[in-house]
Design an enzyme around this catalytic site. Structure first.
Site, PDB file in Angstrom:
ATOM      1  N   ASN A   1      93.597  69.914  99.721  1.00 25.37           N
ATOM      2  CA  ASN A   1      94.164  71.266  99.654  1.00 25.37           C
ATOM      3  C   ASN A   1      95.164  71.418  98.521  1.00 25.37           C
ATOM      4  OD1 ASN A   1      92.721  72.430 101.789  1.00 25.37           O
ATOM      5  ND2 ASN A   1      94.128  71.576 103.313  1.00 25.37           N
TER       6      ASN A   1
ATOM      7  N   HIS B   1      97.933  69.833  97.753  1.00 25.58           N
ATOM      8  CA  HIS B   1      99.355  69.571  97.954  1.00 25.58           C
ATOM      9  C   HIS B   1      99.507  68.169  98.540  1.00 25.58           C
ATOM     10  CE1 HIS B   1      98.994  71.737 102.129  1.00 25.58           C
ATOM     11  NE2 HIS B   1      98.447  70.545 102.144  1.00 25.58           N
TER      12      HIS B   1
ATOM     13  N   CYS C   1     104.894  70.394  98.641  1.00 27.64           N
ATOM     14  CA  CYS C   1     105.354  69.498  97.586  1.00 27.64           C
ATOM     15  C   CYS C   1     104.169  69.232  96.660  1.00 27.64           C
ATOM     16  CB  CYS C   1     105.893  68.205  98.184  1.00 27.64           C
ATOM     17  SG  CYS C   1     106.348  66.963  96.975  1.00 27.64           S
TER      18      CYS C   1
END
Length: 396
Positions: free
Chosen positions: A296, A298, A333
């Site tokens: 995804n 991240h 993040c």
């Protein structure tokens, strides 16, 4: 292997075994790794290594077992070479037995309890244990995530996203976890077999709760319980979204009103925010790697645990077991981020027979508060709370 299995109903790899092994073993003998080549390779007949992968059959049967256990992985075994091999394409060669088991059944688990619960079995591998030869919290979290993804895939709901349903994929939506609480009764050792159950239920109007239970396969003792909350996010805008009605109708038949962790035992208290003034330890310069990213785009949520533990004192890691961990995910993040890990600890205390307060730091355990944040602007990524108990006492 998955793509090969999809492309053809059968895959067979066969090659002479003795000459291939000899190329590896002979140099080892010369440098002292093996004392005798003849004592190791003296076959009475020519052998070959055969790997047979069978695509899903129209009539899948029960997943076969090794030593009475279903296990993840592909079955590989040595078979006698008798000219041109002829093996039923639906048979998998395993431990000198031909087992009727399609490939997908070997790699995945099965539904139980009227298809509300998905169950999968894993063997704890050597690279999944820590210095004390037991599975780590990261290992457990990875197994929970793997079981959850296989649950979606096996249910027939999977779209082209990472755990997303078909209706979610059409709308460019993905699941993201906002909170997870894991309680560990006992950590498994290398080679242990664990059985994981998972199921889902509604969490408010726009969330989904996923729970897990991990058992010791042999004793059926529950050794870990976990619960989590998930919401939907747009894959492109990275903004949270309400659950569309079409998606809700997809997952509704799988909802089960059951709790792995009783409500009174769930860690639902607010996790305090740490600052430079309140943190006892700060570890800076933590940089995500490319391999820390998931499908995804991240950082995978399991990776945060390792960074959080970077600011825990080494003597605690050596002498205490992490028995409970709660994580609140605040923001994403990315691979370009630079992170800081903050930790503050409070020792548990009790009173002795004379009503004198004594520290249980060395006697029982510790409670920690953690924060993972951006190093540049101090933006919060994850708040966490952990509980630790001495390895020298029974976790119960």
């Amino acid at each position: 292997m998955t793509s090969m299995a999809a492309a053809t109903s059968n895959v067979r790899l066969s090659f002479p075994l003795k000459e291939e092994i000899k190329k590896i073993i002979v140099p080892m003998v010369k440098v002292g790794f093996c004392s005798s080549w003849n004592s190791m390779i003296t076959p009475k007949r020519q052998s070959s290594l055969v790997i047979i992968a069978s695509a899903a059959s129209s009539n899948p049967r029960k997943v076969e077992k090794i030593n009475g256990k279903k296990v993840n992985g592909i079955y590989v075994n040595e078979a006698p070479q008798t000219g041109k091999a002829s093996v039923d394409p639906q048979l998998v060669l395993k431990e000198n037995f031909l087992v009727d088991s399609p490939l997908h059944a070997c790699l995945h688990g099965r539904f139980v309890q009227d298809r509300f619960v998905y169950r999968q079995v894993f063997v704890i591998r050597s690279y999944e244990i820590g210095p004390d030869k037991t599975a780590t919290m990261e290992t457990l979290m990875n197994l929970l995530q793997e079981t959850a993804l296989n649950h979606v895939t096996s249910s027939g709901l999977a779209g082209n996203g990472f755990g997303a349903t078909r209706e979610m994929s059409l709308r460019k939506l993905i699941w993201v976890v906002t909170r997870i609480h894991v309680k560990v009764q006992r950590y498994s050792c290398w080679g242990d077999v664990v059985e994981i159950d998972t199921w889902v239920d509604a969490a408010g109007k726009n969330g989904m709760r996923r729970d897990w239970i991990i058992r010791d396969y042999h004793t059926q003792e529950i050794i870990t319980r976990a619960t989590s909350t998930w919401v939907i996010m747009n894959r492109e805008t990275r903004r949270l979204s309400k659950i569309p009605q079409q998606v809700r109708q997809e997952v509704l038949p799988f909802y089960l009103n059951r709790f792995a962790i009783a409500k009174e035992n769930d860690d639902i208290q607010k996790i305090d925010k740490l600052t430079d003034d309140t943190a006892e330890r700060i570890r800076s310069g933590l940089a995500p790697r490319w391999n820390d990213m998931d499908a995804n785009q991240h950082v995978n949520n399991v990776k945060y645990i390792g960074w959080i533990l970077e600011s825990v004192p080494i003597h605690v890691l050596e002498h205490y077991n992490l028995t409970s961990m709660t994580l609140e995910y605040r923001r994403e993040c990315r691979q370009s981020s630079l992170l800081e890990s903050l930790t503050s600890t409070t020792a548990n205390v009790t009173e002795d027979s004379n009503n004198n307060i004594i520290s249980n730091y060395r006697k029982t355990g510790l409670d920690y508060t953690h924060l993972l944040r951006m190093q540049a602007d101090k933006a919060e990524i994850v708040r966490a709370r952990s509980q630790w108990k001495s390895k020298h006492i029974n976790l119960k």
